[in-house]
Design an enzyme around this catalytic site. Sequence first.
Site, PDB file in Angstrom:
ATOM      1  N   HIS A  58      14.382  16.121 -11.207  1.00  0.00           N
ATOM      2  CA  HIS A  58      15.297  17.235 -10.142  1.00  0.00           C
ATOM      3  C   HIS A  58      15.303  18.315 -10.631  1.00  0.00           C
ATOM      4  O   HIS A  58      15.787  19.447  -9.783  1.00  0.00           O
ATOM      5  CB  HIS A  58      15.813  16.367  -9.337  1.00  0.00           C
ATOM      6  CG  HIS A  58      17.039  16.397 -10.206  1.00  0.00           C
ATOM      7  ND1 HIS A  58      17.411  14.925 -11.669  1.00  0.00           N
ATOM      8  CD2 HIS A  58      18.380  16.666 -10.780  1.00  0.00           C
ATOM      9  CE1 HIS A  58      18.107  15.842 -12.242  1.00  0.00           C
ATOM     10  NE2 HIS A  58      19.594  16.477 -11.483  1.00  0.00           N
ATOM     11  N   HIS A  73      17.505  24.073  -9.981  1.00  0.00           N
ATOM     12  CA  HIS A  73      17.681  23.231  -9.611  1.00  0.00           C
ATOM     13  C   HIS A  73      17.200  22.027  -8.111  1.00  0.00           C
ATOM     14  O   HIS A  73      17.666  23.743  -7.363  1.00  0.00           O
ATOM     15  CB  HIS A  73      19.485  22.910  -9.888  1.00  0.00           C
ATOM     16  CG  HIS A  73      19.862  20.884  -9.554  1.00  0.00           C
ATOM     17  ND1 HIS A  73      19.990  19.972  -8.677  1.00  0.00           N
ATOM     18  CD2 HIS A  73      20.251  20.543 -10.665  1.00  0.00           C
ATOM     19  CE1 HIS A  73      20.328  19.137  -8.908  1.00  0.00           C
ATOM     20  NE2 HIS A  73      20.593  19.041 -10.243  1.00  0.00           N
TER      21      HIS A  73
END
Length: 151
Positions: A58, A73
């Site tokens: 992620h 992110h």
Amino acid sequence: MSVEVVSPVSGLTAPLGEVPDPVFSQAMVGPGMAVKPRGGRGDAVAPVAGTVATLHPHAFVITTPEGFAVLVHLGLDTVKLGGEGFTAHVTQGETVRVGQRIITWDPTGIEAHGFSSICPVVVLEIGADALGDLREDDQVLAGEAVFTVQR
């Protein structure tokens, strides 16, 4: 010395203050901006050329030859998905070029799990005064310049 940072995803650029997470919105990890991605499966690309210093399903950090570390992110709290819905195309330690595909993901799927798909793009361990030419509240494609960072 100056480095151009490109958007890792296509979408609408936004100031970090709009990220619904204080770690990012208050620039605790560093200054930068965010991108509200377009829905549907797509690729997150390298915002700078350099070495993949950290790689999670992620999130990733790329360190440039000039010594800047740029964090991307993919969504918020997406670590809770345990990698589900993310496919990495590089390995930690690999050298990448600007715009190279790093991770395939699905922002719409992230939102279906109840998480925000907003993508903070942050330069670690540097002051906000090092950023220039921030492109906020603008539609961008992955790979288009969104700001510069300098020492």
